[in-house]
Design an enzyme around this catalytic site. Structure first.
Site, PDB file in Angstrom:
ATOM      1  N   GLY A  55      43.759  36.567  42.281  1.00 52.46           N
ATOM      2  CA  GLY A  55      42.783  35.842  43.080  1.00 52.46           C
ATOM      3  C   GLY A  55      41.556  35.427  42.294  1.00 52.46           C
ATOM      4  N   SER A  56      40.399  35.665  42.874  1.00 55.82           N
ATOM      5  CA  SER A  56      39.150  35.037  42.453  1.00 55.82           C
ATOM      6  C   SER A  56      38.650  35.485  41.088  1.00 55.82           C
ATOM      7  CB  SER A  56      38.068  35.329  43.496  1.00 55.82           C
ATOM      8  OG  SER A  56      36.828  34.816  43.091  1.00 55.82           O
ATOM      9  N   CYS A  57      38.026  34.529  40.382  1.00 58.12           N
ATOM     10  CA  CYS A  57      37.335  34.813  39.127  1.00 58.12           C
ATOM     11  C   CYS A  57      36.083  35.658  39.354  1.00 58.12           C
ATOM     12  CB  CYS A  57      36.925  33.507  38.442  1.00 58.12           C
ATOM     13  SG  CYS A  57      38.299  32.428  38.006  1.00 58.12           S
ATOM     14  N   SER A  58      35.612  35.759  40.600  1.00 56.28           N
ATOM     15  CA  SER A  58      34.403  36.515  40.909  1.00 56.28           C
ATOM     16  C   SER A  58      34.638  38.015  40.960  1.00 56.28           C
ATOM     17  CB  SER A  58      33.816  36.056  42.251  1.00 56.28           C
ATOM     18  OG  SER A  58      33.395  34.710  42.183  1.00 56.28           O
TER      19      SER A  58
END
Length: 607
Positions: free
Chosen positions: A71-74
């Site tokens: 999922g997210s790069c964050s």
């Protein structure tokens, strides 16, 4: 000297310690990847992804074993917050090299002197660790012990726990500019940024760094005080970007957040974070769809983009070249202009290793736009870290918005940086062009009925649950989608108790205003929000309610239940408009998914 009774000096297994240290605690282990952004609450350390088997468990003071992130790069930003507020795991064990979460630990170590051990195991040893779930284990360097060890064990080597930044010793080939960056010739911020870039390059086993033509920064999302401390420290050290740099969606609508009733402390912190990046020279584009900007890269351009859907779109649809860069590494590359020459920057790392064939396509009738996020969710669930190639969609001729929806849903459940579609995406004119010469990738047939479990998973709302919010624009709506929405709403009346909200970038909003589309849709009752996106929007914009949220986004249908505490329906854009006008969704699956057969085959969740 002998060890105390019951203490074995022989480790269960040994791995590669990408961040060294020592830790003991109870093991929390799962064979399923986990996205920290949208999956773990940065304030508490509790897993909030309602589609994950660890949902509800706390990671604080545990040894966490997962195959990798997704999922997210964050996720790197969430990891930093957890570390700075003592809510993090005591150590993390991976089955394969993991860039995003490891980078979060590296940044905490480099800039704040806080770190935990990060160790990668081979699959066999990771399997041994999974069997210890719930038991006490210890990590010492790269060694994993099947028991909790005391702080000091006689006869066992001690380890440095100070987490001091590593010295600049590297086998990476450096240019004169690289050496100047290391030595501080370009300022203190660039020097710190170069340390971070080099640590990631070594993790990736890159032999050199390359120039990039542009950067898209995802780290401007406010994950908590740590994200602000990081950005302001770089700014205060004199940081200035060396290449054109765009900014992802921020956590508030910069022009409207006070009127929207957003908490003042949160809104001001999010504004300060955006300002810190702008002070470093980044452009306030504030969109999670930078591929819609006129500055979007072209085929073959070497760039450094963060934000998972943007990365997948850039590689897959534009044919540009970028890794799935973690938050914080993005600005480090912007401040240096240098990136590791690894991953999808290189030809051989852009090849597919898993083939998905869709034999039912010729028989499909009335395929709507919900087909693409559902197919992507299924493909991404199976291709957890492998680049897939999809065969059989040429006759459907998916458009840019279809590919955007596919890429976003795919990136939600897979860590792979791209996909191919034969006859559709630019590096997939033929199947043979997408795979490595001489390789024999596994092939999987996907039948339409295989997508029904994805439909059931993403439709988390119960039969008959009314809708009071229709959420559109995750990722940000394009001008084409706004035009289509206007056509679908024309001549219809929205239910009074339903809010319809569209998020889009500033540039797209300006074009839609010029075309008269915003005024037309506002008459129907649509509200527009710019600068931020649904994965960052919370109360009071999304109020507490027993009603469900309807969306056409596979990404938001996955993350939304954990982020909002609400139940979700997913459907096509046309179905979203129908729900806005009726106050509840259709009770049948779409025709292409077998909707003509009636309700959802006994499943209680309907659309």
């Amino acid at each position: 000297m002998t060890a105390p009774t019951g203490i074995s000096r022989q480790p269960l297994c040994h791995g590669v310690p990408y961040v060294k240290g020592r830790a003991s605690g109870r093991l929390v282990a799962t064979p399923l990847e986990l996205s920290f952004w949208g999956g773990v609450d940065p304030r508490t350390g509790r897993v909030i992804d309602q589609h994950h088997p660890l949902c509800g468990q706390s990671l604080q003071n545990r040894i966490l074993a997962i195959p990798g992130g997704r999922g997210s790069c964050s996720g790197s930003g969430v990891m930093l917050e957890l570390l700075l507020h003592s809510k993090a795991p005591k150590a993390v064990l991976f089955e394969r090299r993991e860039e995003i979460l490891t980078l979060g630990v590296m940044v905490a170590e480099e800039m704040f002197g806080k770190a935990i051990p990060v160790v990668t195991l081979d699959p066999g040893d990771f399997g041994k660790v999974l069997e210890l779930d719930g038991r006490g284990v210890s990590v010492v360097g790269g060694n994993i012990f099947d028991q909790e060890l005391p702080e000091a064990v006689p006869g066992m080597p001690s380890h440095d726990h100070s987490h001091q930044p590593m010295p600049f010793v590297t086998d990476i080939r450096l240019s004169d500019v690289d050496r100047g960056l290391i030595h501080g010739d370009y300022g203190a911020a660039a020097r710190v940024a170069m340390r971070i870039v080099l640590r990631m390059a070594e993790l990736l086993e890159a032999h050199e760094l390359i120039n990039v033509t542009q950067v898209h920064v995802d780290g401007c999302i406010y994950t908590g005080p740590g994200s602000l401390r990081f950005a302001e420290r770089l700014r205060d050290l004199g940081g200035k970007v060396r290449v054109p740099t765009s900014l992802n969606s921020i956590s508030v609508d910069q022009k409207r957040w006070r009127a929207q009733g957003v908490d003042v402390a949160f809104g001001e912190a999010a504004e300060k974070l955006a300002r810190a990046y702008m002070d470093m020279g980044a452009c306030p584009t504030f969109t999670c769809s930078p591929y819609q900007l006129t500055s979007a890269p072209r085929m073959g351009d070497q760039v450094a983009w963060a934000e998972s859907n943007a990365v997948v779109y850039a590689n897959s649809v534009l044919g540009a070249r970028t890794m799935k860069y973690p938050d914080f590494l993005d600005i480090a590359i912007a401040l240096t202009g240098r990136a590791p020459n690894a991953g999808p920057h290189l030809d051989h790392h852009r090849r597919a290793s898993l083939i998905f064939r869709i034999p039912d396509v010729p028989e499909l009738q009335d395929v709507d736009d919900s087909f693409y996020p559902l197919l992507a969710y299924h493909v991404g669930t199976l291709a957890t870290h492998q680049i897939p190639v999809i065969v059989g969609l040429e006759s459907l001729a998916p458009n840019k918005d279809d590919l955007k929806a596919f890429g976003a849903a795919f990136a939600t459940v897979s860590s792979a940086p791209m996909f191919h579609m034969v006859g559709v995406t630019p590096e997939a004119k033929t199947l043979e062009e997408t795979t490595r010469p001489g390789s024999a990738p596994r092939s999987v047939d996907v039948r339409i009925e295989d997508l029904i479990p994805c439909w059931d998973t993403l439709n988390s709302a119960s039969h008959g649950q009314p809708v009071d919010l229709v959420s559109l624009g995750n990722p940000h709506f394009s001008l084409t989608e706004i035009r289509r929405l206007a056509a679908l709403c024309r001549g219809r009346t929205k239910e009074d108790g339903v809010t319809v909200m569209v998020t889009c970038g500033r540039a797209t909003y300006g074009l839609a205003c010029q075309a008269g589309l915003v005024e037309e849709l506002e008459r129907f009752g649509v509200q527009f929000v710019t600068d931020t996106c649904w994965c960052m929007i919370a109360a009071p914009i999304i109020p507490s309610s027993n009603h469900a949220i309807m969306t056409n986004s596979g990404k938001y249908a996955h993350y939304g239940p954990g982020l909002t505490g609400r139940k979700f329906y997913i459907g096509s854009l046309a179905r979203c408009v129908d729900a806005a006008c009726r106050g509840r969704p259709s009770e049948r699956r779409p025709c292409w998914l077998g909707g003509e057969s009636g309700l959802l085959s006994g499943h209680p969740r309907l659309l």
